[in-house]
Motif scaffolding. Structure first.
Motif, mmCIF file in Angstrom:
data_model
loop_
_atom_site.group_PDB
_atom_site.id
_atom_site.type_symbol
_atom_site.label_atom_id
_atom_site.label_comp_id
_atom_site.label_asym_id
_atom_site.label_seq_id
_atom_site.Cartn_x
_atom_site.Cartn_y
_atom_site.Cartn_z
ATOM 1 N N PRO A 212 0.809 -1.229 0.000
ATOM 2 C CA PRO A 212 0.000 0.000 0.000
ATOM 3 C C PRO A 212 0.840 1.275 0.000
ATOM 4 N N SER A 213 2.074 1.202 0.511
ATOM 5 C CA SER A 213 2.945 2.370 0.558
ATOM 6 C C SER A 213 3.486 2.739 -0.818
ATOM 7 N N GLY A 214 3.296 1.860 -1.792
ATOM 8 C CA GLY A 214 3.839 2.087 -3.118
ATOM 9 C C GLY A 214 5.040 1.215 -3.420
ATOM 10 N N TYR A 215 5.546 0.483 -2.415
ATOM 11 C CA TYR A 215 6.677 -0.416 -2.627
ATOM 12 C C TYR A 215 6.336 -1.501 -3.632
ATOM 13 N N ARG A 216 7.267 -1.757 -4.535
ATOM 14 C CA ARG A 216 7.169 -2.857 -5.486
ATOM 15 C C ARG A 216 8.464 -3.645 -5.412
ATOM 16 N N GLY A 217 8.373 -4.950 -5.326
ATOM 17 C CA GLY A 217 9.580 -5.756 -5.278
ATOM 18 C C GLY A 217 9.278 -7.198 -5.613
ATOM 19 N N PRO A 218 10.297 -7.979 -5.917
ATOM 20 C CA PRO A 218 10.099 -9.392 -6.278
ATOM 21 C C PRO A 218 9.493 -10.184 -5.136
ATOM 22 N N ALA A 219 8.683 -11.158 -5.503
ATOM 23 C CA ALA A 219 8.022 -12.003 -4.514
ATOM 24 C C ALA A 219 7.955 -13.428 -5.034
#
Length: 260
Positions: A212-219
């Motif tokens: 929700p904070s805008g963080y995008r990263g591999p998962a």
């Protein structure tokens, strides 16, 4: 290069983009015996490593901090911590040890992570063996792992977690002599589990986590868990620099409430 070939394994004789915001757990738990059994002097050695781990050991000696994360330690300050990235071999070949935090915790509830936490004074010099001893000690306290069966073969550059102020040393280990593991304190750890490297490289298990904070990263969606943040970032970079990464769809997104 694909998934490492487990058939090349040889056991050792004798002695021993953005990584997100996950904080290593300073567990506060204790080993079943009430005292750490981590040896005072931790030996770092690549002797006897299985062949499939050689690319990881080689990459660890050449990789730069900025190749792992954009969050690098500040010149001063930060609380020293360490995590144990432990490679073993299971029924399906090479695998990694992970744990899942209890859903009742106020911070990072239910989030998978590597065993680890803050350095204690008894761990020793943060500039020397302190992070290695801390990684083994925390793994023992959180999972019941026997440190005597772990061969530390390297460490990755220190990284910074801004939200918590931790300066984290990722310690690389080979589970030379596997021991029983499980959640030592259920109030803090929901479960301890291993994930085959084959599942981590499988494109169908990969996505970009959206916070929700805008963080995008591999998962990684593996073992009924969503691995994201600091832990997933490290796994992603290890797969890449070891030459194990398979093409995957970076446009595929998964929210953190993916079970809803």
């Amino acid at each position: 290069m694909g998934v490492p070939d487990a058939a090349r394994t040889a056991r050792a004789p004798g002695t021993p983009g953005d990584t997100g915001t996950h904080t290593p757990g300073a567990s506060g738990t204790h080993s079943p015996s009430g005292a750490s059994t981590v040896p005072p002097h931790v030996t770092v050695s690549v002797d006897g490593l299985p062949g499939w781990l050689e690319p990881v050991a080689k990459a660890a000696h050449t990789i730069a901090p900025e190749q792992l994360s954009r969050f690098l330690p500040p010149p001063q300050g930060g609380r020293q911590a360490a995590v144990l990235i432990l490679f073993g071999e299971g029924e399906r070949g090479p695998e990694l040890l992970l744990m899942e935090r209890s859903s009742s915790l106020r911070a990072h509830a239910g989030q998978p992570s590597f065993p680890g936490g803050a350095l204690d004074p008894e761990d020793g010099d943060p500039e020397s063996l302190g992070p290695l001893r801390a990684a083994l000690r925390e793994a023992q306290e959180e999972t019941g792992l026997d440190p005597a069966g772990v061969q530390v073969f390297s460490a990755l550059p220190r990284l910074f977690i801004p939200v918590s102020g931790f300066v984290v040393t990722p310690v690389l280990g080979w589970w030379r002599e596997p021991s029983p593991v499980g959640a030592v304190d259920p109030a803090e750890t929901a479960r301890v589990f291993t994930v085959p490297v084959a599942d981590l490289t499988d494109a169908s298990n990969r996505a970009m986590a959206i916070h929700p904070s805008g963080y995008r990263g591999p998962a990684f969606l593996v073992q009924s868990a969503l691995v994201w943040g600091f832990t997933a970032g490290l796994i992603d970079r290890i797969l890449h620099f070891a030459g194990w990464e398979e093409p995957w769809d970076r446009g595929r997104q998964v929210p953190l409430d993916w079970r809803a």
